[in-house]
Design a protein around this motif. Structure first.
Motif, PDB file in Angstrom:
ATOM      1  N   GLN A 116       0.856  -1.187   0.000  1.00  0.00           N
ATOM      2  CA  GLN A 116       0.000   0.000   0.000  1.00  0.00           C
ATOM      3  C   GLN A 116       0.893   1.239   0.000  1.00  0.00           C
ATOM      4  O   GLN A 116       1.937   1.260   0.654  1.00  0.00           O
ATOM      5  CB  GLN A 116      -0.930   0.020   1.211  1.00  0.00           C
ATOM      6  N   PRO A 117       0.501   2.278  -0.749  1.00  0.00           N
ATOM      7  CA  PRO A 117       1.291   3.508  -0.739  1.00  0.00           C
ATOM      8  C   PRO A 117       0.978   4.332   0.517  1.00  0.00           C
ATOM      9  O   PRO A 117      -0.191   4.480   0.893  1.00  0.00           O
ATOM     10  CB  PRO A 117       0.823   4.224  -2.002  1.00  0.00           C
ATOM     11  N   LEU A 118       2.035   4.828   1.156  1.00  0.00           N
ATOM     12  CA  LEU A 118       1.878   5.644   2.359  1.00  0.00           C
ATOM     13  C   LEU A 118       2.758   6.887   2.275  1.00  0.00           C
ATOM     14  O   LEU A 118       3.836   6.856   1.684  1.00  0.00           O
ATOM     15  CB  LEU A 118       2.272   4.864   3.615  1.00  0.00           C
ATOM     16  N   CYS A 119       2.313   7.960   2.934  1.00  0.00           N
ATOM     17  CA  CYS A 119       3.142   9.154   3.069  1.00  0.00           C
ATOM     18  C   CYS A 119       4.208   8.885   4.142  1.00  0.00           C
ATOM     19  O   CYS A 119       4.177   7.863   4.838  1.00  0.00           O
ATOM     20  CB  CYS A 119       2.284  10.356   3.458  1.00  0.00           C
ATOM     21  N   ARG A 120       5.135   9.804   4.286  1.00  0.00           N
ATOM     22  CA  ARG A 120       6.212   9.662   5.270  1.00  0.00           C
ATOM     23  C   ARG A 120       5.661   9.457   6.688  1.00  0.00           C
ATOM     24  O   ARG A 120       6.064   8.547   7.402  1.00  0.00           O
ATOM     25  CB  ARG A 120       7.112  10.896   5.233  1.00  0.00           C
ATOM     26  N   LYS A 121       4.732  10.304   7.097  1.00  0.00           N
ATOM     27  CA  LYS A 121       4.198  10.251   8.463  1.00  0.00           C
ATOM     28  C   LYS A 121       3.519   8.910   8.750  1.00  0.00           C
ATOM     29  O   LYS A 121       3.811   8.255   9.749  1.00  0.00           O
ATOM     30  CB  LYS A 121       3.218  11.402   8.679  1.00  0.00           C
ATOM     31  N   CYS A 122       2.634   8.488   7.872  1.00  0.00           N
ATOM     32  CA  CYS A 122       1.912   7.229   8.094  1.00  0.00           C
ATOM     33  C   CYS A 122       2.844   6.025   8.025  1.00  0.00           C
ATOM     34  O   CYS A 122       2.701   5.074   8.788  1.00  0.00           O
ATOM     35  CB  CYS A 122       0.774   7.087   7.087  1.00  0.00           C
ATOM     36  N   PHE A 123       3.819   6.079   7.113  1.00  0.00           N
ATOM     37  CA  PHE A 123       4.780   4.977   6.991  1.00  0.00           C
ATOM     38  C   PHE A 123       5.573   4.818   8.290  1.00  0.00           C
ATOM     39  O   PHE A 123       5.707   3.714   8.816  1.00  0.00           O
ATOM     40  CB  PHE A 123       5.724   5.233   5.809  1.00  0.00           C
ATOM     41  N   TYR A 124       6.102   5.932   8.814  1.00  0.00           N
ATOM     42  CA  TYR A 124       6.927   5.830  10.022  1.00  0.00           C
ATOM     43  C   TYR A 124       6.102   5.523  11.267  1.00  0.00           C
ATOM     44  O   TYR A 124       6.604   4.903  12.202  1.00  0.00           O
ATOM     45  CB  TYR A 124       7.821   7.063  10.185  1.00  0.00           C
ATOM     46  N   GLU A 125       4.843   5.899  11.286  1.00  0.00           N
ATOM     47  CA  GLU A 125       3.969   5.488  12.393  1.00  0.00           C
ATOM     48  C   GLU A 125       3.798   3.972  12.397  1.00  0.00           C
ATOM     49  O   GLU A 125       3.880   3.326  13.449  1.00  0.00           O
ATOM     50  CB  GLU A 125       2.600   6.176  12.285  1.00  0.00           C
ATOM     51  N   ILE A 126       3.592   3.384  11.227  1.00  0.00           N
ATOM     52  CA  ILE A 126       3.438   1.920  11.135  1.00  0.00           C
ATOM     53  C   ILE A 126       4.764   1.229  11.457  1.00  0.00           C
ATOM     54  O   ILE A 126       4.790   0.230  12.174  1.00  0.00           O
ATOM     55  CB  ILE A 126       2.907   1.522   9.737  1.00  0.00           C
ATOM     56  N   GLN A 127       5.867   1.762  10.935  1.00  0.00           N
ATOM     57  CA  GLN A 127       7.177   1.167  11.205  1.00  0.00           C
ATOM     58  C   GLN A 127       7.487   1.191  12.706  1.00  0.00           C
ATOM     59  O   GLN A 127       7.992   0.211  13.249  1.00  0.00           O
ATOM     60  CB  GLN A 127       8.274   1.901  10.427  1.00  0.00           C
ATOM     61  N   SER A 128       7.189   2.282  13.371  1.00  0.00           N
ATOM     62  CA  SER A 128       7.459   2.407  14.815  1.00  0.00           C
ATOM     63  C   SER A 128       6.582   1.445  15.613  1.00  0.00           C
ATOM     64  O   SER A 128       7.031   0.879  16.614  1.00  0.00           O
ATOM     65  CB  SER A 128       7.187   3.832  15.296  1.00  0.00           C
ATOM     66  N   ALA A 129       5.358   1.227  15.181  1.00  0.00           N
ATOM     67  CA  ALA A 129       4.432   0.343  15.907  1.00  0.00           C
ATOM     68  C   ALA A 129       4.821  -1.116  15.777  1.00  0.00           C
ATOM     69  O   ALA A 129       4.501  -1.919  16.656  1.00  0.00           O
ATOM     70  CB  ALA A 129       3.011   0.549  15.376  1.00  0.00           C
ATOM     71  N   THR A 130       5.546  -1.481  14.710  1.00  0.00           N
ATOM     72  CA  THR A 130       5.919  -2.883  14.506  1.00  0.00           C
ATOM     73  C   THR A 130       7.277  -3.233  15.092  1.00  0.00           C
ATOM     74  O   THR A 130       7.686  -4.381  15.041  1.00  0.00           O
ATOM     75  CB  THR A 130       5.907  -3.243  13.007  1.00  0.00           C
ATOM     76  N   LYS A 131       7.978  -2.266  15.646  1.00  0.00           N
ATOM     77  CA  LYS A 131       9.318  -2.540  16.211  1.00  0.00           C
ATOM     78  C   LYS A 131       9.213  -3.034  17.635  1.00  0.00           C
ATOM     79  O   LYS A 131       8.342  -2.791  18.374  1.00  0.00           O
ATOM     80  CB  LYS A 131      10.202  -1.306  16.139  1.00  0.00           C
TER      81      LYS A 131
END
Length: 194
Positions: free
Chosen positions: A179-194
């Motif tokens: 799925q395409p994401l903007c910077r903010k949404c991408f890093y929110e998801i990345q931070s939640a999965t760490k």
């Protein structure tokens, strides 16, 4: 090694164009548009794609909205240098899947006078520079960065977020996988999965 000595100073000047961005941003659509214009102008055009990309068609470059153009699937960038002899325009789709020699191949073709148009993802699903695209962007005369629309907030998207469980760096997929994401949404998801 870049073969500057292959430049023929009396021949027409070639150049490199890179079209990059996230998945669903229109990279292939833009590549096809430029190549079809060159064909309409009666230029000699040759189009290549990685042999591993058979998502839509084995021998055609096909955009997500199903525009297409005939191409030659090749296993490595070295094949492009051999098969693109005596053409005006060389198109290369899904360039991130090629080996690192692609940059040198493109430089050699441009030095011989060809217009080289390359399309590919500039970042992998983890947000890191992907394959030969960063080096190609550095040596290109023209770089076009296209954007998708973030599926979470509607802003410009420049990340390809993998939503499937596949772990391999190279994983061919579509909307069920990315799925395409903007910077903010991408890093929110990345931070939640760490």
């Amino acid at each position: 090694m870049f073969l500057e000595d292959t430049i023929n100073h009396h021949a027409k000047s070639g150049w490199i164009e890179v079209i990059c961005g996230s998945m669903f941003s229109g990279k292939t659509e833009e590549l096809i548009r430029r190549l079809k214009r060159a064909e309409f102008a009666k230029q000699r055009v040759e189009i290549f794609k990685p042999q591993i990309d058979t998502r839509y068609h084995e021998e055609e470059v096909v955009s997500h909205d199903e525009n297409s153009i005939s191409s030659t699937p090749v296993p490595s960038s070295g094949n492009i240098a051999i098969l693109a002899d005596n053409v005006d325009v060389v198109g290369i789709d899904e360039a991130q899947f090629f080996d690192d020699e692609l940059t040198e191949v493109c430089v050699q073709l441009a030095n011989r006078g060809a217009r080289v148009i390359v399309a590919g993802l500039d970042m992998d699903f983890k947000g890191h520079p992907f394959g030969p695209i960063p080096n190609l962007m550095a040596v290109a005369e023209y770089v076009t960065k296209v954007h998708a629309v973030c599926v979470k907030c509607g802003n410009l998207a420049n990340h390809s977020n993998r939503i499937s469980k596949a772990e391999a760096l190279v994983h061919l997929g579509e909307k069920e996988d990315y799925q395409p994401l903007c910077r903010k949404c991408f890093y929110e998801i990345q931070s939640a999965t760490k």
